[in-house]
Design a protein around this motif. Structure first.
Motif, PDB file in Angstrom:
ATOM      1  N   THR A 211     -47.444 182.245 -35.150  1.00 55.54           N
ATOM      2  CA  THR A 211     -48.145 180.987 -34.898  1.00 55.54           C
ATOM      3  C   THR A 211     -47.198 179.807 -35.018  1.00 55.54           C
ATOM      4  N   LEU A 212     -46.294 179.873 -35.987  1.00 50.65           N
ATOM      5  CA  LEU A 212     -45.313 178.801 -36.152  1.00 50.65           C
ATOM      6  C   LEU A 212     -44.430 178.681 -34.920  1.00 50.65           C
ATOM      7  N   ALA A 213     -44.051 179.828 -34.343  1.00 51.68           N
ATOM      8  CA  ALA A 213     -43.234 179.799 -33.126  1.00 51.68           C
ATOM      9  C   ALA A 213     -44.011 179.186 -31.959  1.00 51.68           C
ATOM     10  N   ILE A 214     -45.303 179.524 -31.858  1.00 51.36           N
ATOM     11  CA  ILE A 214     -46.131 178.949 -30.791  1.00 51.36           C
ATOM     12  C   ILE A 214     -46.267 177.446 -30.973  1.00 51.36           C
ATOM     13  N   LEU A 215     -46.468 177.010 -32.216  1.00 52.42           N
ATOM     14  CA  LEU A 215     -46.586 175.572 -32.496  1.00 52.42           C
ATOM     15  C   LEU A 215     -45.302 174.843 -32.119  1.00 52.42           C
ATOM     16  N   ALA A 216     -44.169 175.407 -32.501  1.00 51.65           N
ATOM     17  CA  ALA A 216     -42.885 174.780 -32.166  1.00 51.65           C
ATOM     18  C   ALA A 216     -42.696 174.684 -30.658  1.00 51.65           C
ATOM     19  N   ASP A 217     -43.142 175.707 -29.923  1.00 49.62           N
ATOM     20  CA  ASP A 217     -43.019 175.686 -28.463  1.00 49.62           C
ATOM     21  C   ASP A 217     -43.911 174.595 -27.858  1.00 49.62           C
ATOM     22  N   ILE A 218     -45.125 174.452 -28.378  1.00 45.34           N
ATOM     23  CA  ILE A 218     -46.035 173.421 -27.859  1.00 45.34           C
ATOM     24  C   ILE A 218     -45.458 172.031 -28.093  1.00 45.34           C
ATOM     25  N   ILE A 219     -44.949 171.797 -29.286  1.00 44.65           N
ATOM     26  CA  ILE A 219     -44.361 170.491 -29.603  1.00 44.65           C
ATOM     27  C   ILE A 219     -43.153 170.218 -28.715  1.00 44.65           C
ATOM     28  N   HIS A 220     -42.349 171.249 -28.464  1.00 44.07           N
ATOM     29  CA  HIS A 220     -41.153 171.071 -27.627  1.00 44.07           C
ATOM     30  C   HIS A 220     -41.526 170.780 -26.178  1.00 44.07           C
ATOM     31  N   ARG A 221     -42.546 171.465 -25.638  1.00 46.08           N
ATOM     32  CA  ARG A 221     -42.926 171.305 -24.239  1.00 46.08           C
ATOM     33  C   ARG A 221     -43.677 169.998 -23.977  1.00 46.08           C
ATOM     34  N   LEU A 222     -44.610 169.662 -24.867  1.00 47.47           N
ATOM     35  CA  LEU A 222     -45.507 168.534 -24.617  1.00 47.47           C
ATOM     36  C   LEU A 222     -45.106 167.258 -25.342  1.00 47.47           C
ATOM     37  N   GLY A 223     -44.213 167.380 -26.312  1.00 45.29           N
ATOM     38  CA  GLY A 223     -43.821 166.205 -27.079  1.00 45.29           C
ATOM     39  C   GLY A 223     -44.573 166.116 -28.393  1.00 45.29           C
ATOM     40  N   PRO A 224     -43.942 165.595 -29.451  1.00 44.03           N
ATOM     41  CA  PRO A 224     -44.558 165.604 -30.781  1.00 44.03           C
ATOM     42  C   PRO A 224     -45.759 164.677 -30.924  1.00 44.03           C
ATOM     43  N   ASP A 225     -45.872 163.669 -30.055  1.00 40.28           N
ATOM     44  CA  ASP A 225     -46.980 162.728 -30.179  1.00 40.28           C
ATOM     45  C   ASP A 225     -48.071 162.952 -29.149  1.00 40.28           C
ATOM     46  N   ASN A 226     -47.968 164.027 -28.383  1.00 35.76           N
ATOM     47  CA  ASN A 226     -49.019 164.379 -27.444  1.00 35.76           C
ATOM     48  C   ASN A 226     -50.253 164.821 -28.214  1.00 35.76           C
ATOM     49  N   ILE A 227     -51.433 164.508 -27.683  1.00 36.35           N
ATOM     50  CA  ILE A 227     -52.668 164.830 -28.386  1.00 36.35           C
ATOM     51  C   ILE A 227     -52.817 166.339 -28.596  1.00 36.35           C
ATOM     52  N   VAL A 228     -52.348 167.147 -27.619  1.00 37.29           N
ATOM     53  CA  VAL A 228     -52.436 168.594 -27.768  1.00 37.29           C
ATOM     54  C   VAL A 228     -51.508 169.071 -28.883  1.00 37.29           C
ATOM     55  N   SER A 229     -50.333 168.472 -28.988  1.00 34.90           N
ATOM     56  CA  SER A 229     -49.404 168.834 -30.066  1.00 34.90           C
ATOM     57  C   SER A 229     -49.998 168.492 -31.431  1.00 34.90           C
ATOM     58  N   LEU A 230     -50.640 167.331 -31.521  1.00 32.13           N
ATOM     59  CA  LEU A 230     -51.263 166.950 -32.787  1.00 32.13           C
ATOM     60  C   LEU A 230     -52.438 167.875 -33.124  1.00 32.13           C
ATOM     61  N   MET A 231     -53.194 168.283 -32.106  1.00 29.81           N
ATOM     62  CA  MET A 231     -54.275 169.241 -32.339  1.00 29.81           C
ATOM     63  C   MET A 231     -53.720 170.581 -32.806  1.00 29.81           C
ATOM     64  N   ALA A 232     -52.622 171.020 -32.179  1.00 26.51           N
ATOM     65  CA  ALA A 232     -51.997 172.283 -32.572  1.00 26.51           C
ATOM     66  C   ALA A 232     -51.497 172.214 -34.013  1.00 26.51           C
ATOM     67  N   ALA A 233     -50.885 171.094 -34.378  1.00 23.50           N
ATOM     68  CA  ALA A 233     -50.398 170.930 -35.749  1.00 23.50           C
ATOM     69  C   ALA A 233     -51.562 170.903 -36.737  1.00 23.50           C
ATOM     70  N   THR A 234     -52.679 170.315 -36.331  1.00 26.00           N
ATOM     71  CA  THR A 234     -53.855 170.300 -37.201  1.00 26.00           C
ATOM     72  C   THR A 234     -54.396 171.706 -37.405  1.00 26.00           C
ATOM     73  N   ILE A 235     -54.464 172.477 -36.317  1.00 30.83           N
ATOM     74  CA  ILE A 235     -54.940 173.867 -36.442  1.00 30.83           C
ATOM     75  C   ILE A 235     -54.024 174.658 -37.363  1.00 30.83           C
ATOM     76  N   TYR A 236     -52.729 174.512 -37.177  1.00 32.26           N
ATOM     77  CA  TYR A 236     -51.784 175.254 -38.020  1.00 32.26           C
ATOM     78  C   TYR A 236     -51.880 174.820 -39.482  1.00 32.26           C
ATOM     79  N   GLY A 237     -52.006 173.515 -39.698  1.00 33.36           N
ATOM     80  CA  GLY A 237     -52.004 173.009 -41.065  1.00 33.36           C
ATOM     81  C   GLY A 237     -53.308 173.170 -41.803  1.00 33.36           C
ATOM     82  N   SER A 238     -54.385 173.534 -41.097  1.00 30.94           N
ATOM     83  CA  SER A 238     -55.693 173.627 -41.754  1.00 30.94           C
ATOM     84  C   SER A 238     -56.289 175.024 -41.687  1.00 30.94           C
ATOM     85  N   THR A 239     -55.490 176.020 -41.327  1.00 30.34           N
ATOM     86  CA  THR A 239     -55.988 177.389 -41.230  1.00 30.34           C
ATOM     87  C   THR A 239     -55.051 178.335 -41.966  1.00 30.34           C
ATOM     88  N   GLU A 240     -55.476 179.586 -42.086  1.00 28.99           N
ATOM     89  CA  GLU A 240     -54.723 180.571 -42.867  1.00 28.99           C
ATOM     90  C   GLU A 240     -54.670 181.889 -42.113  1.00 28.99           C
TER      91      GLU A 240
END
Length: 448
Positions: free
Chosen positions: A391-420
């Motif tokens: 999941t961490l690798a997928i998150l890093a790929d999303i941030i790299h492709r879409l940019g760190p401030d893209n709404i999808v990147s922020l949603m992905a970071a929220t999912i990663y940071g709030s789940t187990e």
């Protein structure tokens, strides 16, 4: 339940892999999963020994009992079957605190210790008790104050506001924890999930046929097993904690000095200009809040590793001997979880190798498209309960492709940071107590 989940993952992996002509990947995934499980378990031995040693110091000094006593009203409502002064209360509280601060390397050993403590109260050894299920629900849906890893990824990618996910992660985990606790409390009262004589409990084994049903208040209609029925004073030794009530004359100055030292370190890391120090390479572009989050993540574990021994020393505890005694427990716990970890990671790796995640993504995309759920998040959301590293690798790929401030990147970071990684946690935590037959250890708990 894990029986059915595991069997479904294995059978689906073989079926999907055969259909997609990826049986070689399924085989490779099985062997890789077994290797990864043993590597993870062996890597946990040192961390486990470290935190169990520190926890023993906190117990012997009475610190854990003090923390548990302060939160007794809340914990008694959540865990009515656990005595208020039992060591499990302190272990669970320390695990929850570590999870809330994003200290994953400390949370897992403390959670395993809590499960072992809860097992000493379990009237059906090897079968998950209500307290265990509630604790696991809280653990996997823990309220997240600082999603440090997700914030670090966004900050490293050059995000203007990497801490924007703090509020969203907090709200998501508050909702998740509420649903998890409510569901666990409701399900434990339903006939389907209530333990009965000779009936399997929660998919985790069978209860002895001659053992009576446990009542909601933790008692039973007849004499249960010796391990379960023994009163608290028989389960745990009631030896006095060495000098726990008589702190040394230098106790308060030492603790105050330690606290001031870490406060000074925190201020220096957040505001280096106050100490005439040059800011770090990343600190120039970071806000004070980001620097505060980073500083807290860096200082939290060093503070705990120094505060607990110092606190124990002020109570006259022989810190080295007690630390070693606590660390010894880590090896036995890790050896017990290896088979369960191998079983779960093998099934997950087979499912991933067969292309199961890709298939689920294709199936769910038409369903979620009308809801405007971004398709980029589907692989991450499906993988998160199975594998943290993937999941961490997928998150890093999303941030790299879409940019760190893209709404999808922020949603992905929220999912990663709030789940187990739910299945991993369930396998490890339940595996640490499954089939426990040894006599309870001396926890140093003072009854009453």
């Amino acid at each position: 339940m894990l029986n059915y989940v595991w069997l479904a993952l294995v059978l689906l992996a073989v079926a999907i892999g055969g259909w997609n002509d990826r049986l070689n990947e399924v085989t490779a995934g099985a062997f890789d999963g077994a290797k990864t499980a043993v590597t993870i378990a062996l890597g946990l031995i040192g961390v486990m020994a470290l935190w169990l040693g520190v926890m023993r110091l906190a117990e012997r000094a009475g610190l854990v009992q003090r923390i548990a006593a302060g939160l007794r009203p809340i914990m008694r409502r959540l865990f009515p079957d656990v005595p208020p002064e039992h060591p499990a209360m302190g272990s669970m509280l320390m695990n929850m605190a570590a999870n809330m601060l994003g200290l994953g390397n400390a949370a897992t050993p403390l959670g395993l210790r809590a499960m072992c403590d809860l097992e000493t109260l379990n009237p059906r050894p090897g079968v998950a008790s209500n307290a265990m299920c509630v604790f696991l629900a809280i653990n996997t849906a823990s309220v997240q104050l600082i999603p440090a890893t997700a914030i670090a990824l966004l900050a490293a990618a050059g995000s203007v506001r990497p801490t924007a996910i703090v509020g969203t992660a907090l709200l998501a985990t508050l909702c998740a924890a509420t649903v998890a606790i409510t569901s666990a409390k409701i399900l434990e009262k339903l006939p389907l999930f209530r333990l009965r004589d000779g009936a399997p409990g929660a998919g985790e084994g069978e209860a002895p046929a001659d053992e009576p049903e446990r009542q909601p208040n933790g008692s039973s209609g007849a004499s249960p097993s010796p391990k379960a029925a023994a009163p608290a004073n028989d389960i745990f030794e009631t030896e006095k904690l060495p000098s726990a009530a008589k702190p040394r004359i230098w106790a308060y100055p030492a603790l105050i000095a330690l606290g001031l030292f870490f406060i000074a370190l925190f201020v220096r890391m957040v505001f280096p200009g106050l100490f005439n120090l040059p800011p770090g390479p990343n600190a120039v572009t970071q806000s004070a809040f980001v620097r505060s989050v980073n500083a807290l993540s860096i200082l939290a574990i060093p503070f705990l590793l120094s505060f607990f021994p110092v606190y124990a020393a002020t109570r006259g505890i022989k810190v080295y001997e007690e630390f070693v005694e606590g660390a010894k427990e880590g090896f036995g716990v890790i050896l017990k979880i290896i088979p369960f970890l191998v079983a779960m990671l093998v099934a997950i790796s087979m499912f991933k190798g067969a292309g199961g995640i890709d298939l689920l993504t294709r199936v769910l995309t038409p369903v979620l498209a009308p809801l405007h759920f971004p398709t980029d998040l589907l692989p991450l959301a499906l993988m998160r309960p199975l594998s943290g590293s993937a999941t961490l690798a997928i998150l890093a790929d999303i941030i790299h492709r879409l940019g760190p401030d893209n709404i999808v990147s922020l949603m992905a970071a929220t999912i990663y940071g709030s789940t187990e990684t739910t299945f991993y946690v369930a396998a490890v935590y339940f595996g640490s107590v499954r089939g426990e037959t040894d006599p309870p250890r001396d926890s140093g708990w003072v009854a009453g």
